[in-house]
Motif scaffolding. Sequence first.
Motif, PDB file in Angstrom:
ATOM      1  N   THR A 282      -7.009  10.909   0.936  1.00 47.45           N
ATOM      2  CA  THR A 282      -8.128  11.258   0.059  1.00 47.45           C
ATOM      3  C   THR A 282      -9.481  11.000   0.725  1.00 47.45           C
ATOM      4  O   THR A 282     -10.486  11.550   0.295  1.00 47.45           O
ATOM      5  CB  THR A 282      -8.057  10.483  -1.264  1.00 47.45           C
ATOM      6  OG1 THR A 282      -8.041   9.085  -0.981  1.00 47.45           O
ATOM      7  CG2 THR A 282      -6.799  10.867  -2.044  1.00 47.45           C
TER       8      THR A 282
ATOM      9  N   GLN B 171       2.434   1.756  -3.362  1.00 48.56           N
ATOM     10  CA  GLN B 171       1.437   2.300  -4.281  1.00 48.56           C
ATOM     11  C   GLN B 171       1.264   3.810  -4.071  1.00 48.56           C
ATOM     12  O   GLN B 171       1.098   4.564  -5.020  1.00 48.56           O
ATOM     13  CB  GLN B 171       0.092   1.579  -4.114  1.00 48.56           C
ATOM     14  CG  GLN B 171      -0.980   2.043  -5.074  1.00 48.56           C
ATOM     15  CD  GLN B 171      -0.572   1.887  -6.536  1.00 48.56           C
ATOM     16  OE1 GLN B 171       0.066   0.918  -6.928  1.00 48.56           O
ATOM     17  NE2 GLN B 171      -0.926   2.862  -7.356  1.00 48.56           N
ATOM     18  N   GLN B 172       1.316   4.264  -2.807  1.00 48.45           N
ATOM     19  CA  GLN B 172       1.222   5.700  -2.525  1.00 48.45           C
ATOM     20  C   GLN B 172       2.397   6.456  -3.130  1.00 48.45           C
ATOM     21  O   GLN B 172       2.227   7.569  -3.633  1.00 48.45           O
ATOM     22  CB  GLN B 172       1.175   5.941  -1.013  1.00 48.45           C
ATOM     23  CG  GLN B 172      -0.095   5.472  -0.360  1.00 48.45           C
ATOM     24  CD  GLN B 172       0.005   5.502   1.159  1.00 48.45           C
ATOM     25  OE1 GLN B 172       0.832   6.211   1.724  1.00 48.45           O
ATOM     26  NE2 GLN B 172      -0.835   4.724   1.811  1.00 48.45           N
ATOM     27  N   TYR B 173       3.594   5.859  -3.089  1.00 48.36           N
ATOM     28  CA  TYR B 173       4.746   6.496  -3.724  1.00 48.36           C
ATOM     29  C   TYR B 173       4.462   6.729  -5.203  1.00 48.36           C
ATOM     30  O   TYR B 173       4.722   7.805  -5.739  1.00 48.36           O
ATOM     31  CB  TYR B 173       6.007   5.621  -3.618  1.00 48.36           C
ATOM     32  CG  TYR B 173       6.533   5.338  -2.238  1.00 48.36           C
ATOM     33  CD1 TYR B 173       6.296   6.173  -1.158  1.00 48.36           C
ATOM     34  CD2 TYR B 173       7.302   4.199  -2.023  1.00 48.36           C
ATOM     35  CE1 TYR B 173       6.817   5.887   0.097  1.00 48.36           C
ATOM     36  CE2 TYR B 173       7.837   3.908  -0.775  1.00 48.36           C
ATOM     37  CZ  TYR B 173       7.581   4.749   0.283  1.00 48.36           C
ATOM     38  OH  TYR B 173       8.092   4.466   1.515  1.00 48.36           O
ATOM     39  N   LYS B 174       3.929   5.693  -5.863  1.00 47.14           N
ATOM     40  CA  LYS B 174       3.650   5.778  -7.297  1.00 47.14           C
ATOM     41  C   LYS B 174       2.532   6.770  -7.593  1.00 47.14           C
ATOM     42  O   LYS B 174       2.608   7.536  -8.549  1.00 47.14           O
ATOM     43  CB  LYS B 174       3.268   4.400  -7.836  1.00 47.14           C
ATOM     44  CG  LYS B 174       4.397   3.405  -7.816  1.00 47.14           C
ATOM     45  CD  LYS B 174       3.924   2.026  -8.237  1.00 47.14           C
ATOM     46  CE  LYS B 174       5.048   1.013  -8.090  1.00 47.14           C
ATOM     47  NZ  LYS B 174       4.570  -0.352  -8.307  1.00 47.14           N
ATOM     48  N   GLN B 175       1.492   6.748  -6.776  1.00 42.94           N
ATOM     49  CA  GLN B 175       0.317   7.564  -7.047  1.00 42.94           C
ATOM     50  C   GLN B 175       0.503   9.030  -6.662  1.00 42.94           C
ATOM     51  O   GLN B 175       0.059   9.927  -7.368  1.00 42.94           O
ATOM     52  CB  GLN B 175      -0.883   6.983  -6.311  1.00 42.94           C
ATOM     53  CG  GLN B 175      -2.210   7.524  -6.754  1.00 42.94           C
ATOM     54  CD  GLN B 175      -3.365   6.681  -6.219  1.00 42.94           C
ATOM     55  OE1 GLN B 175      -3.181   5.674  -5.545  1.00 42.94           O
ATOM     56  NE2 GLN B 175      -4.565   7.113  -6.511  1.00 42.94           N
ATOM     57  N   TYR B 176       1.149   9.281  -5.514  1.00 44.56           N
ATOM     58  CA  TYR B 176       1.229  10.648  -4.984  1.00 44.56           C
ATOM     59  C   TYR B 176       2.647  11.192  -4.858  1.00 44.56           C
ATOM     60  O   TYR B 176       2.833  12.341  -4.471  1.00 44.56           O
ATOM     61  CB  TYR B 176       0.533  10.725  -3.620  1.00 44.56           C
ATOM     62  CG  TYR B 176      -0.910  10.310  -3.692  1.00 44.56           C
ATOM     63  CD1 TYR B 176      -1.841  11.069  -4.395  1.00 44.56           C
ATOM     64  CD2 TYR B 176      -1.340   9.137  -3.080  1.00 44.56           C
ATOM     65  CE1 TYR B 176      -3.170  10.683  -4.480  1.00 44.56           C
ATOM     66  CE2 TYR B 176      -2.673   8.742  -3.151  1.00 44.56           C
ATOM     67  CZ  TYR B 176      -3.577   9.516  -3.858  1.00 44.56           C
ATOM     68  OH  TYR B 176      -4.883   9.134  -3.953  1.00 44.56           O
TER      69      TYR B 176
ATOM     70  N   HIS C  93      -8.384  15.055   1.018  1.00 48.80           N
ATOM     71  CA  HIS C  93      -7.349  15.494   0.094  1.00 48.80           C
ATOM     72  C   HIS C  93      -6.366  16.456   0.780  1.00 48.80           C
ATOM     73  O   HIS C  93      -6.250  17.619   0.428  1.00 48.80           O
ATOM     74  CB  HIS C  93      -7.958  16.117  -1.173  1.00 48.80           C
ATOM     75  CG  HIS C  93      -8.735  15.100  -1.954  1.00 48.80           C
ATOM     76  ND1 HIS C  93     -10.036  14.788  -1.659  1.00 48.80           N
ATOM     77  CD2 HIS C  93      -8.358  14.319  -2.981  1.00 48.80           C
ATOM     78  CE1 HIS C  93     -10.450  13.858  -2.486  1.00 48.80           C
ATOM     79  NE2 HIS C  93      -9.454  13.538  -3.301  1.00 48.80           N
TER      80      HIS C  93
ATOM     81  N   ASN D  36       0.834  -1.203   0.000  1.00 50.07           N
ATOM     82  CA  ASN D  36       0.000   0.000   0.000  1.00 50.07           C
ATOM     83  C   ASN D  36       0.870   1.255   0.000  1.00 50.07           C
ATOM     84  O   ASN D  36       0.607   2.209  -0.735  1.00 50.07           O
ATOM     85  CB  ASN D  36      -0.947  -0.024   1.204  1.00 50.07           C
ATOM     86  CG  ASN D  36      -1.867   1.162   1.232  1.00 50.07           C
ATOM     87  OD1 ASN D  36      -1.489   2.231   1.714  1.00 50.07           O
ATOM     88  ND2 ASN D  36      -3.070   0.992   0.711  1.00 50.07           N
TER      89      ASN D  36
ATOM     90  N   LYS E 196       1.658  11.485   4.206  1.00 55.00           N
ATOM     91  CA  LYS E 196       0.715  10.673   3.451  1.00 55.00           C
ATOM     92  C   LYS E 196      -0.343  11.612   2.893  1.00 55.00           C
ATOM     93  O   LYS E 196      -0.803  12.506   3.601  1.00 55.00           O
ATOM     94  CB  LYS E 196       0.072   9.622   4.359  1.00 55.00           C
ATOM     95  CG  LYS E 196      -0.894   8.705   3.646  1.00 55.00           C
ATOM     96  CD  LYS E 196      -1.435   7.658   4.605  1.00 55.00           C
ATOM     97  CE  LYS E 196      -2.396   6.737   3.889  1.00 55.00           C
ATOM     98  NZ  LYS E 196      -2.961   5.725   4.797  1.00 55.00           N
TER      99      LYS E 196
END
Length: 172
Positions: free
Chosen positions: A86, A56-61, A94, A53, A83
């Motif tokens: 959202t 994935q946050q690194y990739k997404q945000y 957000h 998880n 972090k």
Amino acid sequence: MNLILETERLILRPLHLNDTDDMFAMDSNPKVHLYLGNSPFTTREESIAYLNNVIQQYKQYGIGRFAMITKKENQFVGWCGLKFITEIENNHSHFYEIGYRLKEEFWGKGYAYEAAKTWYEYAFSNLKVNILYASAHIDNKGSRRILEKIGLQLKNEYLWNTTIPCVWYASK
């Protein structure tokens, strides 16, 4: 994710699957989960899911929780970082949240403050965030002291997940 930050005593680097054993050692300790409102981990698979998880946050945000590693002994202390949230929490969504979690043997040594202060400064100087938030269980005096010491101000009390009494902090 190739960002690495340093403090006087710590390297702050991205978490990866090689941290599974250290994460499990930390998150399987009931004392670590005392104020988290959830149960300690019982399997390594829970740690792997948590790490996936974060990755994935690194990739997404482009940001997330980072491992805290001692410079001197190369020991895994825990994690700290930003972090991007959202979901709605305390009527906010957000937003950037600062957080940390440490292995019990590293509590009370100033590592959480040292890492959180570095992330606080990074949020404003590099990410140019307007406001930074954090929350803590209302009874977690140690965490509350760290949040106030890095510059956050207590804003209100609220119930997280409708049952857990928490306090909400903001940078302004």
